[in-house]
Structure formats: structure tokens, C-alpha cells
Design an enzyme around this catalytic site. Structure first.
Site, PDB file in Angstrom:
ATOM      1  N   ALA A  13       0.807  -1.219   0.000  1.00 59.32           N
ATOM      2  CA  ALA A  13       0.000   0.000   0.000  1.00 59.32           C
ATOM      3  C   ALA A  13       0.838   1.265   0.000  1.00 59.32           C
ATOM      4  O   ALA A  13       0.323   2.349  -0.290  1.00 59.32           O
ATOM      5  CB  ALA A  13      -0.938   0.000   1.206  1.00 59.32           C
ATOM      6  N   SER A  15       4.531   0.952  -0.989  1.00 66.80           N
ATOM      7  CA  SER A  15       5.655   0.751  -1.901  1.00 66.80           C
ATOM      8  C   SER A  15       5.509  -0.585  -2.605  1.00 66.80           C
ATOM      9  O   SER A  15       4.770  -1.466  -2.156  1.00 66.80           O
ATOM     10  CB  SER A  15       6.994   0.798  -1.145  1.00 66.80           C
ATOM     11  N   ARG A  17       7.802  -3.750  -4.844  1.00 61.87           N
ATOM     12  CA  ARG A  17       9.118  -4.329  -5.056  1.00 61.87           C
ATOM     13  C   ARG A  17       9.051  -5.395  -6.135  1.00 61.87           C
ATOM     14  O   ARG A  17       7.998  -6.024  -6.319  1.00 61.87           O
ATOM     15  CB  ARG A  17       9.632  -5.036  -3.775  1.00 61.87           C
ATOM     16  N   ASP A 237      -1.656  -9.969  -0.391  1.00 58.59           N
ATOM     17  CA  ASP A 237      -0.325  -9.999   0.213  1.00 58.59           C
ATOM     18  C   ASP A 237      -0.316 -10.651   1.590  1.00 58.59           C
ATOM     19  O   ASP A 237       0.663 -11.312   1.968  1.00 58.59           O
ATOM     20  CB  ASP A 237       0.302  -8.602   0.247  1.00 58.59           C
ATOM     21  N   THR A 238      -1.420 -10.513   2.347  1.00 60.64           N
ATOM     22  CA  THR A 238      -1.458 -11.164   3.657  1.00 60.64           C
ATOM     23  C   THR A 238      -1.517 -12.681   3.521  1.00 60.64           C
ATOM     24  O   THR A 238      -0.934 -13.407   4.324  1.00 60.64           O
ATOM     25  CB  THR A 238      -2.658 -10.666   4.476  1.00 60.64           C
ATOM     26  N   THR A 259       1.589  -1.590   6.819  1.00 59.47           N
ATOM     27  CA  THR A 259       0.633  -0.485   6.884  1.00 59.47           C
ATOM     28  C   THR A 259      -0.549  -0.875   7.763  1.00 59.47           C
ATOM     29  O   THR A 259      -1.039  -0.077   8.566  1.00 59.47           O
ATOM     30  CB  THR A 259       0.143  -0.129   5.470  1.00 59.47           C
ATOM     31  N   ASN A 296      -8.505  -6.965  11.649  1.00 55.91           N
ATOM     32  CA  ASN A 296      -7.681  -5.875  11.123  1.00 55.91           C
ATOM     33  C   ASN A 296      -7.402  -4.844  12.207  1.00 55.91           C
ATOM     34  O   ASN A 296      -8.331  -4.329  12.838  1.00 55.91           O
ATOM     35  CB  ASN A 296      -8.399  -5.181   9.964  1.00 55.91           C
ATOM     36  N   GLY A 408       7.319  -5.722   7.930  1.00 56.18           N
ATOM     37  CA  GLY A 408       8.158  -4.630   8.413  1.00 56.18           C
ATOM     38  C   GLY A 408       8.144  -4.461   9.914  1.00 56.18           C
ATOM     39  O   GLY A 408       9.139  -4.043  10.518  1.00 56.18           O
TER      40      GLY A 408
END
Length: 475
Positions: A13, A15, A17, A237-238, A259, A296, A408
């Protein structure tokens, strides 16, 4: 069994890669090829994603990947959930909206006039989030929906541009509110009740299924061999991140921390009980048909947006590692613990002012100084994480012995330790690149570079990745 290389496109959300993954029976390594910003664009009609810019950056990264490693076996794409593009004749009808755009509130009311949240939950198993795809669709102009002949979620759109094949991958489809919980089919009753055109929804595919080969002109522009396959991964992605959590099923909770903080447990089947609905947990699809029962939490968004606000105020920009070191010296008892899930913290803007307002409304002293604000944010996130672990463990009937933090947030030692302290459970931090690793593992298994169950893939993660353990402080 040989070792081979795949390319993972991971769009987050904030960045994106492109990562090369080297995978084999005893090998799991990643090499970053490209990293690029993902910044929304505000226009007169709202907040949008710059999808064309992201696609250009992703393909430039893939071009560099094929230059560095001509023998790439396949490409896989994952991204954030719920957002989508509407298409007609293969052309996108405008830049996709950002889930933080304010228009979604109108869609909630329109949807619940036709189906209540309780009725929806009994079918799709999703917690109430105002930006879920079905609410966004309810906010679209009717004439635009009538014009569209396809709806594609973000990773599926990238896959369509790469291959020309329009499909929807199951783990991301499970976040739309239009998929039957635990199923492999669109829920026609929900789609019909909401007045949506069923024909815009594309056929479903599962992680590991082939999507198609790179279009000839795309392969040529990337320097890729003709026929290079694009493989469906856990495109949410999760889902990819949880696939790479080195946990033992039935005894652990996970926190995919970026995020957002996605906090939950893995179960075999959706939990659709009244308790689950009341707890506002969600049942989302995972790799190999597992269910991610989770809640969430706002996540590191609050911290990063706070830093952006300070960057606008002063030069040079504040250094996060220095602020975290200073925050560690601030007594936890001297800062307020606020509700990070309060809706006021969802949109971009003045986080410090919102924290101050929340404190004033709850008769709490606001933090004093930047280090104190950082400590308050960390304490509040850690408490929300601990609460969500207890909640999902109770609802899912899982005896959680360990919490795994990936993404992260695994680098934030203060957050990991305070989560352990507040949950009273050990925290295992890592891998940081869980999403990319999950993407790589599913591709690697599809290519025959690794074999076995999801547990065997997780065992490979545990054997090859650096992990840190945080024991809870004695009380």
C-alpha cells in the site's frame, strides 16, 4: 531436486518491489531487484491509485530481473486487497479508487438496505470494514457499472496486462465480500441482491494455478524467454505472508505487520458463529484452502503518517530508528494507550492532532514530545495486537502458545517486545520479507523446485530465515 529462480512482484500500500527468489529443497533466498514508491493521487473526484505508474515500475523491475537472471522460471504478483478496476473491452475505465477514499461510506448504507451485515456475514464470513469491495461497488455510478464487462482486483489486473488472461485469484476474491466463505465460487445470491452484473466477475483460480504465459510483446520488452509463465500466488499480500509464517498450526497466532496489522490464527474451516460476527473477525482465504481467521488493526500506518507530518514541519526529517531508541527510554506508564482502530485514524492527515483529540475526549493527558508520541503509538499498537490475538484465539478455539510477527513490524524491536509483554506470550519476529517469500514458495512448488504441504514450506522458512525471539517480561 534442483534449485531455481522465480520473480515476485509485491505491491504494497505504500511501496512496491520486484524480488528474485532462489528456491530449492534447502534453499530460500531473496534478492531485491527494484523498489518503488506507491503514492496515491488526489483528483477532483477523490483519491486514486496510480496503477499505470505502478505497472510501469513493476515491468521495469521485471526487465532488470530477467537481465540479472535469464533463467527465471515464472512470475507471480501479489498486492493489497479489496481495490479493483472496471474494464470494458480490455480497457480500464479510469484509475482505480484508493480504499481510503471517503466515497465508500455511501456504499455501506446502500448495501445494508438490501442485505444486513448479519446476513452478509453468514454467507461471506467477513468482518465489517467500510472499504470492502462490495461497499465500494455500491458507491459506483450505476451507468459505470452497466458499461463495465469485467472487474479485476489489482494483482489480477497486473496479471491481465502481462498475459491477456482475465482471472480472479481466490485469496484476494475472499476479501471482496462476494465469495462464499471457504468456497471456490462467487456467491450469486449476494451479487444478485446487490444488483451487480454477475458477468463482470471472472473465473476463479487458486494459488499455484497457471494464469498464462507472458504475452509475446511483453516477453520481448522484458527480455524474457517466450512462454514464460505467470503463476497465481496468494495474491492477497497477507495470504502470501501467512503462507511464510514459520508457525505450528493450531498453536500459534500471526501478525502480518505493515501499513495494516493483520492479526489472527489459521483454521481449517470458516468460523461463522454469532460470536464470530459479534467479535467482528473476518474469514479470509489462505494458501492450500486454509482459512485466515483474523482481525484488522490499523498497523504502522499511524506511525508512518505521524512521521510524514513531522517531516512537513521540520528539516531534516526525523529519523525513525533514533525516535524508537528515545521512545524505549520513555516509561510506558507515562503515555496514554489510545484506540488505534478508531475511524479517525484511517484517512491521511494530522495524526498528532487526532491523538490529542482522542486523549482529550477520554480525559487522558496527551504525550509530551515526539519520543512520547512514538511510545504511545507503540504501546497502543501492542495492546491492540494483544487484544486481537486473544479475540481470534477464543473465537477460533486455538490454544495460542506463540505469536509470530512478520513483515516490516518484525524490525521494530520495541513493538515486538511490548506485544510479548502485553500478550504474556513469546513473540517470534521474522521473516521481514514474508510476503515475498510466500509468493516465491508457491511459485517454487508450482515449478517443482520444492514439494509438500504448507507445513513443509513453513519448515523451509524456519530452517533458512533469521528469526528473533522476544520473551514476555515477568509480571
Amino acid at each position: 531436486m534442483s534449485t531455481g529462480t522465480v520473480a515476485a512482484v509485491d505491491l504494497g500500500a505504500t511501496s512496491g518491489r520486484v524480488i528474485l527468489g532462489h528456491v530449492g529443497a534447502d534453499t530460500l533466498e531473496t534478492t531485491h531487484v527494484a523498489r518503488f514508491a506507491n503514492e496515491p493521487v488526489a483528483t477532483s473526484d477523490g483519491l486514486h491509485w496510480n496503477l499505470l505508474g505502478l505497472y510501469a515500475a513493476a515491468t521495469a523491475g521485471l526487465r532488470e530481473a530477467f537481465r540479472a537472471e535469464p533463467g527465471i522460471r515464472s512470475v507471480g504478483v501479489d498486492s493489497w486487497a479489496v481495490d479493483y478496476a472496471l474494464l470494458r473491452g480490455g480497457r480500464v475505465l479510469g484509475e482505480p479508487f484508493h480504499y481510503r477514499d471517503a466515497r465508500t461510506s455511501a456504499g455501506v448504507a446502500r448495501t445494508h438496505e438490501r442485505m444486513t451485515h448479519a446476513e452478509l456475514f453468514a454467507r461471506n464470513g467477513l468482518q465489517f470494514l467500510p472499504f470492502t469491495t462490495l461497499y465500494q461497488l455500491a458507491a459506483e455510478p450505476a451507468e459505470l457499472l452497466e458499461l463495465a464487462d469485467h472487474l479485476l482486483l489489482i494483482p489480477d489486473l497486473i496479471g491481465f496486462w502481462l498475459t491477456g488472461v482475465a482471472r480472479t485469484e481466490l485469496t484476494n476474491a475472499s476479501t471482496t465480500g462476494m465469495l462464499r466463505a471457504g468456497g471456490r465460487e462467487w456467491d450469486d445470491e449476494i451479487v444478485s441482491a446487490l444488483g451487480l452484473n454477475r458477468d463482470v466477475l471472472t473465473p476463479l483460480i487458486a494459488p499455484g494455478d497457471p494464469l498464462g504465459a507472458l504475452r509475446a510483446e511483453i516477453a520481448e520488452s522484458l527480455g524474457a524467454p517466450a512462454g514464460t509463465p505467470v503463476v497465481a500466488v496468494g495474491s492477497h499480500d497477507t495470504a502470501s505472508a501467512v503462507a511464510a509464517v514459520p508457525m505450528r498450526a493450531g498453536a500459534a497466532a500471526y501478525i502480518s505487520c505493515g501499513t495494516w496489522g493483520l492479526v489472527g490464527v489459521e483454521v481449517e474451516h470458516p468460523v461463522l458463529t454469532p460470536e464470530a460476527q459479534a467479535a467482528n473477525v473476518t474469514n479470509e482465504g489462505g494458501v492450500d484452502g486454509r482459512t485466515r481467521l483474523l482481525h484488522n488493526v490499523m498497523g504502522l500506518w499511524i506511525l508512518s503518517e505521524t512521521l510524514r507530518g513531522w517531516e512537513r514541519e521540520s528539516s531534516p526529517a526525523p529519523d525513525l530508528s533514533s525516535l524508537l531508541s528515545e521512545a524505549a527510554a520513555v516509561p510506558a506508564t507515562s503515555v496514554p494507550v489510545f484506540d488505534v482502530n478508531d475511524a479517525r485514524f484511517l484517512p491521511p492527515g494530522d495524526m498528532v492532532g487526532r491523538i490529542d483529540l482522542w486523549c482529550a475526549e477520554h480525559d487522558l493527558a496527551r504525550p509530551r514530545g515526539r519520543a512520547a508520541y512514538v511510545r504511545a503509538i507503540v504501546e497502543s499498537l501492542a495492546q491492540a495486537f494483544a487484544d486481537a490475538v486473544r479475540l481470534t484465539a477464543r473465537v477460533g478455539r486455538v490454544d495460542v502458545r506463540t505469536i509470530h510477527i512478520v513483515g516490516g513490524g518484525a524490525l521494530n524491536e520495541l513493538l515486538c517486545q511490548r506485544t510479548a509483554d502485553r500478550a504474556g506470550l513469546p513473540v517470534v519476529a521474522g521473516p521481514v520479507e514474508a510476503t515475498a517469500l510466500g509468493n516465491v514458495l508457491v511459485q517454487g512448488r508450482a515449478a517443482g523446485l520444492v514439494t509438500g504441504s504448507l507445513e513443509s514450506l513453513r519448515d523451509l522458512v524456519a530452517r533458512t530465515q533469521r528469526l528473533r525471539r522476544h520473551e514476555p517480561a515477568s509480571r
